[in-house]
Motif scaffolding. Structure first.
Motif, PDB file in Angstrom:
ATOM      1  N   GLY A  15      -3.690  -0.263   6.539  1.00 12.05           N
ATOM      2  CA  GLY A  15      -2.798  -0.386   5.402  1.00 12.05           C
ATOM      3  C   GLY A  15      -3.096  -1.587   4.527  1.00 12.05           C
ATOM      4  N   ARG A  16      -3.573  -2.661   5.123  1.00  9.51           N
ATOM      5  CA  ARG A  16      -3.868  -3.868   4.341  1.00  9.51           C
ATOM      6  C   ARG A  16      -4.971  -3.624   3.316  1.00  9.51           C
ATOM      7  NH1 ARG A  16      -6.281  -7.222   9.587  1.00  9.51           N
ATOM      8  NH2 ARG A  16      -7.608  -5.539  10.370  1.00  9.51           N
ATOM      9  N   TYR A  17      -5.794  -2.582   3.559  1.00 17.45           N
ATOM     10  CA  TYR A  17      -6.835  -2.210   2.601  1.00 17.45           C
ATOM     11  C   TYR A  17      -6.436  -0.992   1.770  1.00 17.45           C
ATOM     12  CZ  TYR A  17      -9.711  -5.249   5.524  1.00 17.45           C
ATOM     13  OH  TYR A  17     -10.208  -6.315   6.217  1.00 17.45           O
ATOM     14  N   SER A  18      -5.738  -0.046   2.373  1.00 10.67           N
ATOM     15  CA  SER A  18      -5.417   1.194   1.657  1.00 10.67           C
ATOM     16  C   SER A  18      -4.317   0.999   0.619  1.00 10.67           C
ATOM     17  CB  SER A  18      -5.022   2.302   2.647  1.00 10.67           C
ATOM     18  OG  SER A  18      -3.907   1.925   3.430  1.00 10.67           O
ATOM     19  N   VAL A  19      -3.409   0.060   0.829  1.00 10.25           N
ATOM     20  CA  VAL A  19      -2.342  -0.173  -0.152  1.00 10.25           C
ATOM     21  C   VAL A  19      -2.915  -0.628  -1.492  1.00 10.25           C
ATOM     22  CG1 VAL A  19      -0.354  -1.627  -0.712  1.00 10.25           C
ATOM     23  CG2 VAL A  19      -0.490  -0.510   1.525  1.00 10.25           C
ATOM     24  N   PRO A  20      -3.789  -1.650  -1.542  1.00  6.98           N
ATOM     25  CA  PRO A  20      -4.354  -2.021  -2.845  1.00  6.98           C
ATOM     26  C   PRO A  20      -5.356  -1.015  -3.400  1.00  6.98           C
ATOM     27  CG  PRO A  20      -5.302  -3.382  -1.107  1.00  6.98           C
ATOM     28  CD  PRO A  20      -4.180  -2.603  -0.482  1.00  6.98           C
ATOM     29  N   ALA A  49       3.397   6.025  -1.647  1.00  5.70           N
ATOM     30  CA  ALA A  49       4.237   5.007  -2.268  1.00  5.70           C
ATOM     31  C   ALA A  49       3.858   4.794  -3.728  1.00  5.70           C
ATOM     32  CB  ALA A  49       4.138   3.701  -1.499  1.00  5.70           C
ATOM     33  N   GLU A  50       2.556   4.758  -4.000  1.00  2.00           N
ATOM     34  CA  GLU A  50       2.100   4.566  -5.374  1.00  2.00           C
ATOM     35  C   GLU A  50       2.484   5.759  -6.245  1.00  2.00           C
ATOM     36  OE1 GLU A  50       0.373   2.957  -8.741  1.00  2.00           O
ATOM     37  OE2 GLU A  50       0.875   1.994  -6.838  1.00  2.00           O
ATOM     38  N   LEU A  51       2.346   6.958  -5.716  1.00  2.00           N
ATOM     39  CA  LEU A  51       2.699   8.154  -6.483  1.00  2.00           C
ATOM     40  C   LEU A  51       4.192   8.202  -6.758  1.00  2.00           C
ATOM     41  CD1 LEU A  51       0.414  10.744  -4.635  1.00  2.00           C
ATOM     42  CD2 LEU A  51      -0.040   9.552  -6.800  1.00  2.00           C
ATOM     43  N   VAL A  52       5.006   7.833  -5.769  1.00  2.00           N
ATOM     44  CA  VAL A  52       6.453   7.806  -5.958  1.00  2.00           C
ATOM     45  C   VAL A  52       6.834   6.797  -7.030  1.00  2.00           C
ATOM     46  CG1 VAL A  52       8.646   7.194  -4.853  1.00  2.00           C
ATOM     47  CG2 VAL A  52       7.011   8.655  -3.655  1.00  2.00           C
ATOM     48  N   SER A  53       6.166   5.643  -7.039  1.00  2.00           N
ATOM     49  CA  SER A  53       6.494   4.617  -8.036  1.00  2.00           C
ATOM     50  C   SER A  53       6.182   5.093  -9.449  1.00  2.00           C
ATOM     51  CB  SER A  53       5.723   3.327  -7.733  1.00  2.00           C
ATOM     52  OG  SER A  53       4.340   3.453  -8.052  1.00  2.00           O
ATOM     53  N   ARG A  54       5.196   5.987  -9.597  1.00  2.00           N
ATOM     54  CA  ARG A  54       4.814   6.477 -10.917  1.00  2.00           C
ATOM     55  C   ARG A  54       5.606   7.715 -11.350  1.00  2.00           C
ATOM     56  NH1 ARG A  54      -1.598   5.613 -12.033  1.00  2.00           N
ATOM     57  NH2 ARG A  54      -1.861   3.651 -10.885  1.00  2.00           N
ATOM     58  N   LEU A  55       5.938   8.551 -10.381  1.00  2.00           N
ATOM     59  CA  LEU A  55       6.468   9.873 -10.722  1.00  2.00           C
ATOM     60  C   LEU A  55       7.893  10.118 -10.251  1.00  2.00           C
ATOM     61  CD1 LEU A  55       3.315  11.927  -9.644  1.00  2.00           C
ATOM     62  CD2 LEU A  55       3.827  11.015 -11.911  1.00  2.00           C
ATOM     63  N   GLY A  56       8.346   9.333  -9.268  1.00  2.00           N
ATOM     64  CA  GLY A  56       9.599   9.644  -8.597  1.00  2.00           C
ATOM     65  C   GLY A  56       9.334  10.553  -7.411  1.00  2.00           C
ATOM     66  N   GLY A  57      10.120  10.389  -6.348  1.00  2.00           N
ATOM     67  CA  GLY A  57       9.860  11.125  -5.115  1.00  2.00           C
ATOM     68  C   GLY A  57       9.927  12.625  -5.255  1.00  2.00           C
ATOM     69  N   SER A 187     -17.176   3.800  -7.928  1.00  2.00           N
ATOM     70  CA  SER A 187     -16.820   2.990  -6.765  1.00  2.00           C
ATOM     71  C   SER A 187     -15.551   2.211  -7.065  1.00  2.00           C
ATOM     72  CB  SER A 187     -17.952   2.028  -6.390  1.00  2.00           C
ATOM     73  OG  SER A 187     -18.204   1.114  -7.443  1.00  2.00           O
ATOM     74  N   LEU A 188     -14.765   1.985  -6.035  1.00  2.00           N
ATOM     75  CA  LEU A 188     -13.540   1.201  -6.127  1.00  2.00           C
ATOM     76  C   LEU A 188     -13.643   0.055  -5.130  1.00  2.00           C
ATOM     77  CD1 LEU A 188     -10.983   4.172  -6.020  1.00  2.00           C
ATOM     78  CD2 LEU A 188     -12.065   3.169  -8.048  1.00  2.00           C
ATOM     79  N   ALA A 189     -13.068  -1.073  -5.449  1.00  2.00           N
ATOM     80  CA  ALA A 189     -13.162  -2.231  -4.547  1.00  2.00           C
ATOM     81  C   ALA A 189     -11.796  -2.878  -4.375  1.00  2.00           C
ATOM     82  CB  ALA A 189     -14.162  -3.250  -5.083  1.00  2.00           C
ATOM     83  N   VAL A 190     -11.544  -3.360  -3.155  1.00  2.00           N
ATOM     84  CA  VAL A 190     -10.330  -4.122  -2.874  1.00  2.00           C
ATOM     85  C   VAL A 190     -10.725  -5.441  -2.225  1.00  2.00           C
ATOM     86  CG1 VAL A 190      -8.887  -2.071  -2.624  1.00  2.00           C
ATOM     87  CG2 VAL A 190     -10.010  -3.040  -0.615  1.00  2.00           C
ATOM     88  N   HIS A 191      -9.899  -6.444  -2.442  1.00  2.00           N
ATOM     89  CA  HIS A 191     -10.148  -7.776  -1.905  1.00  2.00           C
ATOM     90  C   HIS A 191      -8.937  -8.169  -1.061  1.00  2.00           C
ATOM     91  CE1 HIS A 191     -13.371  -7.921  -4.896  1.00  2.00           C
ATOM     92  NE2 HIS A 191     -12.468  -7.482  -5.765  1.00  2.00           N
ATOM     93  N   VAL A 192      -9.173  -8.453   0.202  1.00  2.00           N
ATOM     94  CA  VAL A 192      -8.075  -8.724   1.131  1.00  2.00           C
ATOM     95  C   VAL A 192      -8.296 -10.072   1.798  1.00  2.00           C
ATOM     96  CG1 VAL A 192      -6.863  -7.944   3.204  1.00  2.00           C
ATOM     97  CG2 VAL A 192      -7.718  -6.269   1.540  1.00  2.00           C
TER      98      VAL A 192
END
Length: 252
Positions: A15-20, A49-57, A187-192
């Motif tokens: 989750g620490r990587y998938s959330v961002p 969670a990201e989809l809910v924040s954009r669209l509503g549950g 490509s997508l990158a995250v920094h943790v």
């Protein structure tokens, strides 16, 4: 592969990587208010969670084959329509969604082409199918140090570099085979940031995914050697790790 571990264990491990990572995949898919979308292989809900924040549950549906993850999403996001199902057999009518997304899932599908084809089936004609997977083959994923240490101790180890989509261009090949068109890969990158080695290592003991399966198969002294080699390979704490994922989007 179905993850039969507690949602909290997965949260701490990946989750620490998938959330961002989630907002970037949602951006790639062009998710905006007014759409209806499905999160395929939702896990305990990082992308949900990201989809809910954009669209509503009420505009979000989700599926996962893991009962603990389904239960977690149902509790965390009660307005989301969540069902236990595999990507290869989605329990929805054709053309039900504006977009179908799969975050860190294609490489664990029993049949990635069938799974992507199902995602396309339930998406409106002209809608978007998008997915991302870690760049394990390029040794840029979040588990790179772990598997590098494992290979040094045992050159015959089977790491995650051969999983579906884990090399550059493979997601595009899979999307093409699934019948999608206008495919784009990026490509997508995250920094943790990790405050300590112990904080980084402890989630590997929680029983999540191939890394834990490998660790569990080692004798106690083998686990200790692996742990210490990982410590030597990582920067001095606190340290920041960058993880890269391959991502693709196509039109249904």
């Amino acid at each position: 592969m179905s993850f039969t571990v507690a949602a909290e264990a997965y949260d701490r491990f990946m989750g620490r990587y998938s959330v961002p990572l989630a907002p970037q995949l949602a951006d790639l898919a062009g998710v905006v208010a007014g759409q209806r979308v499905i999160d395929v292989g939702c896990g305990p809900g990082a992308l949900t969670a990201e989809l809910v924040s954009r669209l509503g549950g009420g505009a979000v549906s989700a599926v996962d084959p893991s009962e603990p993850f389904v239960a977690a999403v149902r509790e965390r996001y009660p307005e989301v329509s969540i069902q236990r199902a595999s990507a290869e057999l989605l329990p929805f009518e054709s053309r039900s969604f504006d977009a179908a997304l799969a975050q860190l899932v294609v490489h664990f599908m029993a049949d990635p082409i069938a799974g992507l084809r199902e995602m396309a089936r339930v998406t409106h004609e002209g809608g978007v199918v998008a997915a991302c997977v870690w760049d394990h083959a390029g040794k840029q994923g979040p588990l790179n140090v772990f598997w590098a240490a494992a290979r040094e101790l045992d050159p015959t180890v089977h790491d995650e570099s051969r999983l579906a989509g884990a090399r550059q261009g493979h997601l595009t090949e899979l999307f093409e085979a699934a019948g999608l068109h206008n495919i784009e890969e990026t490509s997508l990158a995250v920094h943790v940031e990790h405050p300590s080695f112990d904080e980084w290592w402890e989630p590997f003991t929680l029983g999540v995914g191939p890394a834990r399966s490998y660790t569990a198969g080692l004798a106690a002294n083998g686990q200790a050697r692996l742990r210490e080699l990982c410590r030597q390979m990582l920067p001095t704490e606190p340290f920041e790790l960058t993880a890269q994922a391959w991502a693709a989007r196509g039109i249904a």
